[in-house]
Scaffold this motif. Sequence first.
Motif, PDB file in Angstrom:
ATOM      1  N   TYR A 198     -10.528   1.387   5.974  1.00 15.83           N
ATOM      2  CA  TYR A 198     -10.342   2.266   7.114  1.00 15.83           C
ATOM      3  C   TYR A 198     -11.690   2.452   7.792  1.00 15.83           C
ATOM      4  CZ  TYR A 198      -5.780   3.522   5.195  1.00 15.83           C
ATOM      5  OH  TYR A 198      -4.494   3.494   4.723  1.00 15.83           O
ATOM      6  N   HIS A 199     -11.696   2.349   9.114  1.00 16.10           N
ATOM      7  CA  HIS A 199     -12.924   2.508   9.887  1.00 16.10           C
ATOM      8  C   HIS A 199     -12.905   3.793  10.698  1.00 16.10           C
ATOM      9  CE1 HIS A 199     -13.826  -2.109   9.985  1.00 16.10           C
ATOM     10  NE2 HIS A 199     -13.881  -1.596   8.774  1.00 16.10           N
ATOM     11  N   ARG A 200     -14.091   4.295  11.019  1.00 16.13           N
ATOM     12  CA  ARG A 200     -14.252   5.427  11.901  1.00 16.13           C
ATOM     13  C   ARG A 200     -15.417   5.115  12.830  1.00 16.13           C
ATOM     14  NH1 ARG A 200     -12.608  10.643  12.320  1.00 16.13           N
ATOM     15  NH2 ARG A 200     -14.037  12.132  13.330  1.00 16.13           N
ATOM     16  N   GLU A 201     -15.144   5.107  14.120  1.00 18.05           N
ATOM     17  CA  GLU A 201     -16.148   4.755  15.114  1.00 18.05           C
ATOM     18  C   GLU A 201     -16.768   3.390  14.807  1.00 18.05           C
ATOM     19  OE1 GLU A 201     -17.447   9.322  16.298  1.00 18.05           O
ATOM     20  OE2 GLU A 201     -18.890   7.997  15.339  1.00 18.05           O
ATOM     21  N   ARG A 202     -15.888   2.429  14.501  1.00 22.42           N
ATOM     22  CA  ARG A 202     -16.260   1.043  14.268  1.00 22.42           C
ATOM     23  C   ARG A 202     -17.068   0.816  12.996  1.00 22.42           C
ATOM     24  NH1 ARG A 202     -17.925  -1.222  20.341  1.00 22.42           N
ATOM     25  NH2 ARG A 202     -16.045  -0.459  21.420  1.00 22.42           N
ATOM     26  N   LYS A 203     -17.118   1.808  12.122  1.00 21.15           N
ATOM     27  CA  LYS A 203     -17.846   1.660  10.876  1.00 21.15           C
ATOM     28  C   LYS A 203     -16.914   1.938   9.693  1.00 21.15           C
ATOM     29  CE  LYS A 203     -22.290   3.078  12.831  1.00 21.15           C
ATOM     30  NZ  LYS A 203     -23.408   4.052  12.746  1.00 21.15           N
ATOM     31  N   VAL A 227       0.842  -1.190   0.000  1.00 22.40           N
ATOM     32  CA  VAL A 227       0.000   0.000   0.000  1.00 22.40           C
ATOM     33  C   VAL A 227       0.877   1.239   0.000  1.00 22.40           C
ATOM     34  CG1 VAL A 227      -1.806   1.271   1.209  1.00 22.40           C
ATOM     35  CG2 VAL A 227      -1.780  -1.236   1.274  1.00 22.40           C
ATOM     36  N   SER A 228       0.541   2.204  -0.840  1.00 16.19           N
ATOM     37  CA  SER A 228       1.246   3.478  -0.874  1.00 16.19           C
ATOM     38  C   SER A 228       0.245   4.615  -0.787  1.00 16.19           C
ATOM     39  CB  SER A 228       2.083   3.619  -2.144  1.00 16.19           C
ATOM     40  OG  SER A 228       1.259   3.610  -3.298  1.00 16.19           O
ATOM     41  N   GLY A 229       0.716   5.777  -0.373  1.00 18.79           N
ATOM     42  CA  GLY A 229      -0.147   6.944  -0.234  1.00 18.79           C
ATOM     43  C   GLY A 229      -0.649   7.128   1.180  1.00 18.79           C
ATOM     44  N   ARG A 230      -1.116   6.058   1.776  1.00 23.77           N
ATOM     45  CA  ARG A 230      -1.564   6.061   3.161  1.00 23.77           C
ATOM     46  C   ARG A 230      -1.534   4.632   3.675  1.00 23.77           C
ATOM     47  NH1 ARG A 230      -7.542   7.621   5.723  1.00 23.77           N
ATOM     48  NH2 ARG A 230      -6.944   7.219   7.915  1.00 23.77           N
ATOM     49  N   SER A 231      -0.617   4.328   4.556  1.00 24.95           N
ATOM     50  CA  SER A 231      -0.471   2.985   5.090  1.00 24.95           C
ATOM     51  C   SER A 231      -0.638   2.915   6.600  1.00 24.95           C
ATOM     52  CB  SER A 231       0.901   2.411   4.711  1.00 24.95           C
ATOM     53  OG  SER A 231       1.939   3.211   5.219  1.00 24.95           O
ATOM     54  N   ASP A 232      -1.045   4.017   7.214  1.00 20.79           N
ATOM     55  CA  ASP A 232      -1.225   4.063   8.656  1.00 20.79           C
ATOM     56  C   ASP A 232      -2.663   3.742   9.042  1.00 20.79           C
ATOM     57  OD1 ASP A 232      -2.332   7.287   9.470  1.00 20.79           O
ATOM     58  OD2 ASP A 232      -1.879   6.644   7.427  1.00 20.79           O
ATOM     59  N   GLN A 233      -2.823   3.155  10.211  1.00 18.07           N
ATOM     60  CA  GLN A 233      -4.132   2.910  10.814  1.00 18.07           C
ATOM     61  C   GLN A 233      -5.096   2.123   9.924  1.00 18.07           C
ATOM     62  OE1 GLN A 233      -4.696   3.691  14.020  1.00 18.07           O
ATOM     63  NE2 GLN A 233      -2.604   4.501  14.127  1.00 18.07           N
ATOM     64  N   ILE A 234      -4.576   1.151   9.204  1.00 21.43           N
ATOM     65  CA  ILE A 234      -5.429   0.291   8.386  1.00 21.43           C
ATOM     66  C   ILE A 234      -6.179  -0.667   9.306  1.00 21.43           C
ATOM     67  CG2 ILE A 234      -5.504  -1.459   6.589  1.00 21.43           C
ATOM     68  CD1 ILE A 234      -2.972  -0.193   5.419  1.00 21.43           C
ATOM     69  N   ASN A 235      -7.499  -0.686   9.217  1.00 23.02           N
ATOM     70  CA  ASN A 235      -8.309  -1.512  10.100  1.00 23.02           C
ATOM     71  C   ASN A 235      -8.511  -2.939   9.591  1.00 23.02           C
ATOM     72  OD1 ASN A 235      -9.714   1.532  10.401  1.00 23.02           O
ATOM     73  ND2 ASN A 235      -9.309   0.443  12.328  1.00 23.02           N
ATOM     74  N   VAL A 236      -8.648  -3.088   8.285  1.00 24.90           N
ATOM     75  CA  VAL A 236      -8.838  -4.408   7.699  1.00 24.90           C
ATOM     76  C   VAL A 236      -7.969  -4.543   6.457  1.00 24.90           C
ATOM     77  CG1 VAL A 236     -10.461  -6.103   6.800  1.00 24.90           C
ATOM     78  CG2 VAL A 236     -11.224  -4.446   8.512  1.00 24.90           C
TER      79      VAL A 236
END
Length: 124
Positions: free
Chosen positions: A103-108, A24-33
């Motif tokens: 990416y999730h936000r508030e479990r969604k 993954v490139s561009g954004r690889s932080d905080q991936i939830n799944v």
Amino acid sequence: QVQLVESGGGLVQAGGSLRLSCTVSGRSDQINVMGWYRQVPGNERVLVATLTQAGVGAYRHNYADFVKGRFTIARGSTDGTVTLQMNSLMPEDTATYYCNIKYHRERKPEFEYWGQGTQVTVSS
């Protein structure tokens, strides 16, 4: 901005093995799944295996029934990478395999991205 690139597909005989990788490139932080799906002509894209964030540096594994005991999903050695080790391959495993992240936000779910796919062909 976010891009996923798969590699490792190819042609193998039944019983053989392949190892797919996704970067993954561009954004690889905080991936939830992080996961792998596959699709063949005339069929819907189906889940193969996923890793779901379960804590700090911890992920829950989930596998489709048709790959349990044969495939292994794992995070790569660097952030934003995921692999799929495929053993005991069968002709019915022939498909295009796609990398997927969410990416999730508030479990969604909030954002979802797909790779371009890599072809896996298993001969008899």
